[in-house]
Design an enzyme around this catalytic site. Structure first.
Site, PDB file in Angstrom:
ATOM      1  N   TRP A 126      33.732  34.353  48.182  1.00 29.56           N
ATOM      2  CA  TRP A 126      32.516  33.905  48.870  1.00 29.56           C
ATOM      3  C   TRP A 126      31.792  35.075  49.540  1.00 29.56           C
ATOM      4  O   TRP A 126      31.410  35.019  50.710  1.00 29.56           O
ATOM      5  CB  TRP A 126      32.865  32.841  49.915  1.00 29.56           C
ATOM      6  N   THR A 134      38.825  38.637  42.404  1.00 25.65           N
ATOM      7  CA  THR A 134      38.239  37.384  42.885  1.00 25.65           C
ATOM      8  C   THR A 134      39.237  36.246  43.038  1.00 25.65           C
ATOM      9  O   THR A 134      40.284  36.232  42.372  1.00 25.65           O
ATOM     10  CB  THR A 134      37.135  36.934  41.895  1.00 25.65           C
ATOM     11  N   ASP A 135      38.893  35.289  43.891  1.00 25.81           N
ATOM     12  CA  ASP A 135      39.665  34.053  44.034  1.00 25.81           C
ATOM     13  C   ASP A 135      39.625  33.206  42.760  1.00 25.81           C
ATOM     14  O   ASP A 135      40.454  32.314  42.577  1.00 25.81           O
ATOM     15  CB  ASP A 135      39.143  33.238  45.219  1.00 25.81           C
ATOM     16  N   TYR A 162      34.411  33.808  33.813  1.00 31.23           N
ATOM     17  CA  TYR A 162      34.395  34.817  34.877  1.00 31.23           C
ATOM     18  C   TYR A 162      35.808  35.085  35.397  1.00 31.23           C
ATOM     19  O   TYR A 162      36.264  36.245  35.451  1.00 31.23           O
ATOM     20  CB  TYR A 162      33.493  34.347  36.015  1.00 31.23           C
ATOM     21  N   ALA A 217      30.825  44.512  38.797  1.00 33.72           N
ATOM     22  CA  ALA A 217      31.343  43.295  38.168  1.00 33.72           C
ATOM     23  C   ALA A 217      30.192  42.451  37.641  1.00 33.72           C
ATOM     24  O   ALA A 217      29.069  42.534  38.134  1.00 33.72           O
ATOM     25  CB  ALA A 217      32.161  42.475  39.167  1.00 33.72           C
ATOM     26  N   THR A 236      29.107  38.901  37.919  1.00 37.07           N
ATOM     27  CA  THR A 236      29.481  37.843  38.861  1.00 37.07           C
ATOM     28  C   THR A 236      28.657  36.568  38.720  1.00 37.07           C
ATOM     29  O   THR A 236      28.779  35.663  39.543  1.00 37.07           O
ATOM     30  CB  THR A 236      29.354  38.352  40.311  1.00 37.07           C
ATOM     31  N   LYS A 266      38.111  38.579  34.867  1.00 33.84           N
ATOM     32  CA  LYS A 266      38.556  39.326  36.043  1.00 33.84           C
ATOM     33  C   LYS A 266      40.078  39.468  36.047  1.00 33.84           C
ATOM     34  O   LYS A 266      40.613  40.526  36.401  1.00 33.84           O
ATOM     35  CB  LYS A 266      38.084  38.640  37.331  1.00 33.84           C
ATOM     36  N   ASP A 276      27.254  54.394  33.137  1.00 36.23           N
ATOM     37  CA  ASP A 276      27.563  53.140  32.455  1.00 36.23           C
ATOM     38  C   ASP A 276      29.074  53.085  32.265  1.00 36.23           C
ATOM     39  O   ASP A 276      29.620  53.766  31.393  1.00 36.23           O
ATOM     40  CB  ASP A 276      26.840  53.091  31.105  1.00 36.23           C
TER      41      ASP A 276
END
Length: 288
Positions: free
Chosen positions: A152, A103-104, A127, A63, A65, A131, A39
């Site tokens: 994506w 991430t984008d 989100y 993550a 997501t 991040k 964890d």
């Protein structure tokens, strides 16, 4: 000399592909973990794992997501995307090197040209914000780390857009899909191969990088291509605007990532998304 790698989030899409990419590679001894084994939100558990195993590299594939659910579960999202990254970063600071996947969604999506690593982030969702905070904490604590932003992501494993569109295409006569959100589909296997190249490189070059497959499309284009490659002909796909199908979280309208930096630094040749999608669908059909 064999290097030890700790892979977190090993049951997810990228984690599965990391297993495939590292299988039989005698340069590395791999410890694959998901929440049942480790964890990463537990500070002491992370410290203990690092101390007991003398880890050389951490590849953080874990993550939260679920973009829409994150809007109502901000605390849990932060715990996994920010606080857990801090735990790993502090553990890595004792000598391990870390590769962290981002991430984008750290960008606002209002741009009109591919995002480079030096463009200013401006997340518009829980989100994306969690991040970005994870990125900042990692950079502050462990500046010798690598952050890879991707977009994506799909694979034959877990839940993702490709598998959802295949399922819906087989059970429905019509689908409406957004045609005004532009980006690049990324096969998790391609990202895993890029990470392997970094792990095997003579020089580990810290910093933030962008990675996706080559090419650009809308979610509508992507869906039409998924169905064509899978031989689905009984479902009509209709293009719509995003505001015709509102979602809880804001999604970037344009999230194409510029990959020049990672290609130049590590000599990567990246496949076009159509080629990788075709391979993924073939694999799904073979294993169905």
């Amino acid at each position: 000399m064999t290097k030890k790698i700790l892979i977190t989030g090993a049951n997810g899409q990228l984690g599965h592909e990391m297993r495939n990419a590292l299988k039989g590679n005698n340069r590395f001894e791999c410890i694959f973990t998901d929440v049942a084994e480790l964890d990463i939100c537990n500070t002491e558990a992370v410290k203990q794992t690092m101390a007991n195993n003398h880890i050389d590299y951490i590849v953080n594939c874990a993550a939260y997501t679920q973009v829409d659910k994150a809007e109502d579960n901000a605390e849990l999202c932060k715990k996994i995307n920010t606080d857990a990254v801090e735990n790993l970063a502090r553990a890595a600071d004792y000598g391990a090197r870390m590769i962290h996947i981002s991430t984008d969604y750290v960008f606002n999506g209002r741009g009109y040209r591919p995002y480079t690593e030096d463009m200013v982030p401006d997340p518009q969702s829980v989100y994306g914000s969690t991040k970005l905070e994870g990125e900042k904490i990692l950079t502050d604590i462990c500046p010798e780390s690598i952050i890879i932003r991707t977009a994506w992501l799909y694979s034959p494993y877990g839940n993702n857009f490709v598998k959802t569109m295949l399922h819906l295409g087989e059970e429905r006569e019509e689908l409406s899909v957004g045609a005004d959100q532009i980006g690049t589909p990324t096969c998790a296997a391609d990202l895993a191969q890029a990470i392997l190249v970094i792990l095997q490189a003579d020089t580990f070059v810290p910093g933030t990088y962008h990675f996706s497959d080559e090419g650009v499309c809308s979610w509508y284009d992507f869906t039409v291509t998924i169905h064509r490659l899978a031989g689905i002909t009984t479902c009509r796909v209709t293009p719509i605007r995003s505001d015709e199908y509102p979602s809880k979280a804001h999604r970037p309208f344009y999230s194409v990532l510029d990959k020049s930096k990672i290609k130049k630094t590590y000599g990567l040749t990246i496949p076009h998304w159509y080629e990788s999608l075709s391979n993924c669908i073939k694999l799904l059909q073979e294993t169905h």
